[in-house]
Write an enzyme that holds these catalytic residues in place. Structure first.
Site, PDB file in Angstrom:
ATOM      1  N   GLU A 167      22.552  10.473 -21.442  1.00  0.00           N
ATOM      2  CA  GLU A 167      23.604   9.274 -21.633  1.00  0.00           C
ATOM      3  C   GLU A 167      22.938   8.271 -22.502  1.00  0.00           C
ATOM      4  O   GLU A 167      21.976   7.589 -22.068  1.00  0.00           O
ATOM      5  CB  GLU A 167      24.324   8.790 -20.312  1.00  0.00           C
ATOM      6  CG  GLU A 167      25.176   7.751 -20.518  1.00  0.00           C
ATOM      7  CD  GLU A 167      25.786   6.999 -19.505  1.00  0.00           C
ATOM      8  OE1 GLU A 167      26.861   7.266 -18.693  1.00  0.00           O
ATOM      9  OE2 GLU A 167      24.956   6.318 -18.927  1.00  0.00           O
ATOM     10  N   LYS A 178      27.036  10.441  -6.397  1.00  0.00           N
ATOM     11  CA  LYS A 178      28.364  10.825  -7.188  1.00  0.00           C
ATOM     12  C   LYS A 178      28.559  12.425  -7.054  1.00  0.00           C
ATOM     13  O   LYS A 178      29.684  12.489  -6.978  1.00  0.00           O
ATOM     14  CB  LYS A 178      27.400  10.638  -8.627  1.00  0.00           C
ATOM     15  CG  LYS A 178      28.570  10.812  -9.667  1.00  0.00           C
ATOM     16  CD  LYS A 178      27.892  10.222 -11.093  1.00  0.00           C
ATOM     17  CE  LYS A 178      28.954   9.941 -12.055  1.00  0.00           C
ATOM     18  NZ  LYS A 178      28.630   9.360 -13.326  1.00  0.00           N
ATOM     19  N   LYS A 214      18.133   8.956 -13.360  1.00  0.00           N
ATOM     20  CA  LYS A 214      19.127   8.413 -11.940  1.00  0.00           C
ATOM     21  C   LYS A 214      18.391   8.814 -10.713  1.00  0.00           C
ATOM     22  O   LYS A 214      17.793  10.093 -10.522  1.00  0.00           O
ATOM     23  CB  LYS A 214      20.350   9.397 -12.191  1.00  0.00           C
ATOM     24  CG  LYS A 214      21.707   8.710 -11.413  1.00  0.00           C
ATOM     25  CD  LYS A 214      23.031   9.408 -11.601  1.00  0.00           C
ATOM     26  CE  LYS A 214      24.321   8.653 -11.091  1.00  0.00           C
ATOM     27  NZ  LYS A 214      24.176   7.432 -11.829  1.00  0.00           N
ATOM     28  N   GLU A 232      27.235  -8.820 -14.544  1.00  0.00           N
ATOM     29  CA  GLU A 232      28.473  -8.294 -14.014  1.00  0.00           C
ATOM     30  C   GLU A 232      28.337  -7.144 -12.911  1.00  0.00           C
ATOM     31  O   GLU A 232      28.978  -7.084 -11.839  1.00  0.00           O
ATOM     32  CB  GLU A 232      29.368  -7.469 -15.143  1.00  0.00           C
ATOM     33  CG  GLU A 232      30.790  -7.279 -14.827  1.00  0.00           C
ATOM     34  CD  GLU A 232      31.098  -5.896 -14.086  1.00  0.00           C
ATOM     35  OE1 GLU A 232      32.149  -5.853 -13.523  1.00  0.00           O
ATOM     36  OE2 GLU A 232      30.095  -5.298 -14.097  1.00  0.00           O
TER      37      GLU A 232
HETATM   38  P1  0O2 Z   1      24.694   3.963 -12.875  1.00  0.00           P
HETATM   39  O1  0O2 Z   1      23.911   4.769 -13.272  1.00  0.00           O
HETATM   40  O2  0O2 Z   1      24.477   3.462 -11.444  1.00  0.00           O
HETATM   41  O3  0O2 Z   1      24.779   2.634 -13.867  1.00  0.00           O
HETATM   42  P2  0O2 Z   1      31.330   9.698 -15.688  1.00  0.00           P
HETATM   43  O4  0O2 Z   1      31.834   9.915 -17.173  1.00  0.00           O
HETATM   44  O5  0O2 Z   1      32.013  10.238 -14.672  1.00  0.00           O
HETATM   45  O6  0O2 Z   1      29.788   9.797 -15.699  1.00  0.00           O
HETATM   46  P3  0O2 Z   1      32.347   7.000 -15.953  1.00  0.00           P
HETATM   47  O7  0O2 Z   1      32.285   5.878 -15.251  1.00  0.00           O
HETATM   48  O8  0O2 Z   1      33.666   7.508 -16.587  1.00  0.00           O
HETATM   49  O9  0O2 Z   1      31.610   8.189 -15.245  1.00  0.00           O
HETATM   50  O10 0O2 Z   1      31.563   6.754 -17.423  1.00  0.00           O
HETATM   51  P4  0O2 Z   1      31.304   5.359 -18.199  1.00  0.00           P
HETATM   52  O11 0O2 Z   1      32.542   4.620 -18.190  1.00  0.00           O
HETATM   53  O12 0O2 Z   1      30.981   5.926 -19.578  1.00  0.00           O
HETATM   54  O13 0O2 Z   1      30.194   4.584 -17.604  1.00  0.00           O
HETATM   55  C1  0O2 Z   1      29.064   5.185 -17.183  1.00  0.00           C
HETATM   56  C2  0O2 Z   1      28.145   3.902 -17.126  1.00  0.00           C
HETATM   57  O14 0O2 Z   1      28.374   2.783 -17.877  1.00  0.00           O
HETATM   58  C3  0O2 Z   1      27.977   3.210 -15.717  1.00  0.00           C
HETATM   59  O15 0O2 Z   1      26.882   3.976 -14.699  1.00  0.00           O
HETATM   60  C4  0O2 Z   1      27.289   1.910 -15.987  1.00  0.00           C
HETATM   61  O16 0O2 Z   1      26.036   2.093 -16.332  1.00  0.00           O
HETATM   62  C5  0O2 Z   1      28.041   1.588 -17.183  1.00  0.00           C
HETATM   63  N1  0O2 Z   1      29.141   0.619 -17.208  1.00  0.00           N
HETATM   64  C6  0O2 Z   1      30.507   1.354 -17.383  1.00  0.00           C
HETATM   65  N2  0O2 Z   1      31.328   0.409 -16.879  1.00  0.00           N
HETATM   66  C7  0O2 Z   1      30.834  -0.725 -16.600  1.00  0.00           C
HETATM   67  C8  0O2 Z   1      31.118  -1.938 -16.119  1.00  0.00           C
HETATM   68  O17 0O2 Z   1      32.319  -2.414 -16.104  1.00  0.00           O
HETATM   69  N3  0O2 Z   1      30.206  -3.014 -15.961  1.00  0.00           N
HETATM   70  C9  0O2 Z   1      28.986  -2.581 -15.908  1.00  0.00           C
HETATM   71  N4  0O2 Z   1      28.078  -3.716 -15.713  1.00  0.00           N
HETATM   72  N5  0O2 Z   1      28.482  -1.323 -16.486  1.00  0.00           N
HETATM   73  C10 0O2 Z   1      29.186  -0.359 -16.649  1.00  0.00           C
HETATM   74  P5  0O2 Z   1      27.330   4.009 -13.270  1.00  0.00           P
HETATM   75  O18 0O2 Z   1      28.461   5.187 -13.131  1.00  0.00           O
HETATM   76  O19 0O2 Z   1      27.956   2.689 -12.798  1.00  0.00           O
HETATM   77  O20 0O2 Z   1      26.214   4.758 -12.777  1.00  0.00           O
END
Ligand code: 0O2
Length: 230
Positions: free
Chosen positions: A172, A86, A78, A187
């Protein structure tokens, strides 16, 4: 994922740094540079460990069953910008200690498979390894997000062996099919867009998510029938 998938470089933009230093708490965070860089090096090691585990599994299936469950493995650390954003969003302290304690997605490994059943097969294989601890599992394939997002997410802890200590680091892991990955990439771009037709685009994407789910299952079914013939 923010940051560059496949590239593990840390990068600070000049204006970004100036803006950051004008904020006291973030300034203190940057002053912790050494601790931050060391922590990032540890996460990088953890990424290598997990990536290797998946590559080993792929080789093993290839040798044993003459097929590769994995199409590609992508990794990313990251970016500092995303980490700071974040921490700010979650109202968490700016320190290396806080990052390690509170954020689960500093190290990211994305495993792309051709077929949905390979996702579960690989997830089972990795989780039964005795040096891997499962911290959290989110199955967005069994229960897709309302926008249509599908993937299997695992937060795992893996040991890295340093010259004088063994450290457990969180990684992750996102497992998805080629179709799910294709969908998520588009998306992700639309997510940041604004405009009068955005709702229309989101609705169309939701539709595409359903089509790609059906396609994944049909392809898997074809493979199963091919296996029967063999
Ligand atoms: P990045 O690194 O910019 O991609 P947390 O548990 O607090 O860390 P969260 O949101 O509950 O955060 O975790 P979740 O739902 O497991 O999602 C984490 C990552 O999954 C996201 O990273 C995305 O890479 C992917 N992801 C989750 N939902 C979506 C979605 O609706 N669309 C897309 N394209 N990717 C998704 P981040 O946080 O965006 O950071």
């Amino acid at each position: 994922m923010a940051g560059t998938v496949g590239s593990n470089e840390l990068y600070f933009d000049e204006n970004f740094m100036e803006n950051l230093m004008s904020n006291d708490s973030i300034g203190r965070f940057i002053e912790q540079g050494e601790a931050f860089r060391t922590l990032m090096a540890y996460y990088n090691c953890a990424i290598m460990e997990v990536e290797t585990k998946f590559n080993v599994l792929n080789e093993d299936f290839s040798a044993e069953y003459d097929r590769n469950p994995i199409e590609t493995v992508k990794t990313r650390l990251k970016s500092p910008e995303s980490i700071i954003e974040k921490l700010q969003r979650k109202n968490l302290p700016f320190s290396a200690e806080s990052i390690e304690k509170n954020l689960n997605d500093i190290a990211g490994v994305r495993v792309i498979c051709a077929f949905p059943e390979d996702i579960y097969l690989l997830s089972e294989c990795i989780l039964q390894q005795d040096d891997i601890n499962l911290i959290k599992r989110k199955d967005y394939i069994a229960e897709p997000k309302p926008n249509g997002y599908r993937s299997l997410h695992l937060i795992v802890e893996v040991p890295i062996f340093l010259h004088n200590e063994k450290r457990f680091m969180k990684v992750e892991v996102q497992l998805r099919t080629i179709a799910m990955d294709f969908w998520a990439s588009l998306e992700h771009q639309i997510y940041y867009k604004k405009g009068h037709n955005i709702d229309e685009l989101r609705a169309e994407l939701k539709d595409c998510a359903e089509i790609s789910t059906a396609l994944d299952l049909r392809m898997q079914n074809i493979r199963a029938r091919m296996d029967e013939v063999e």
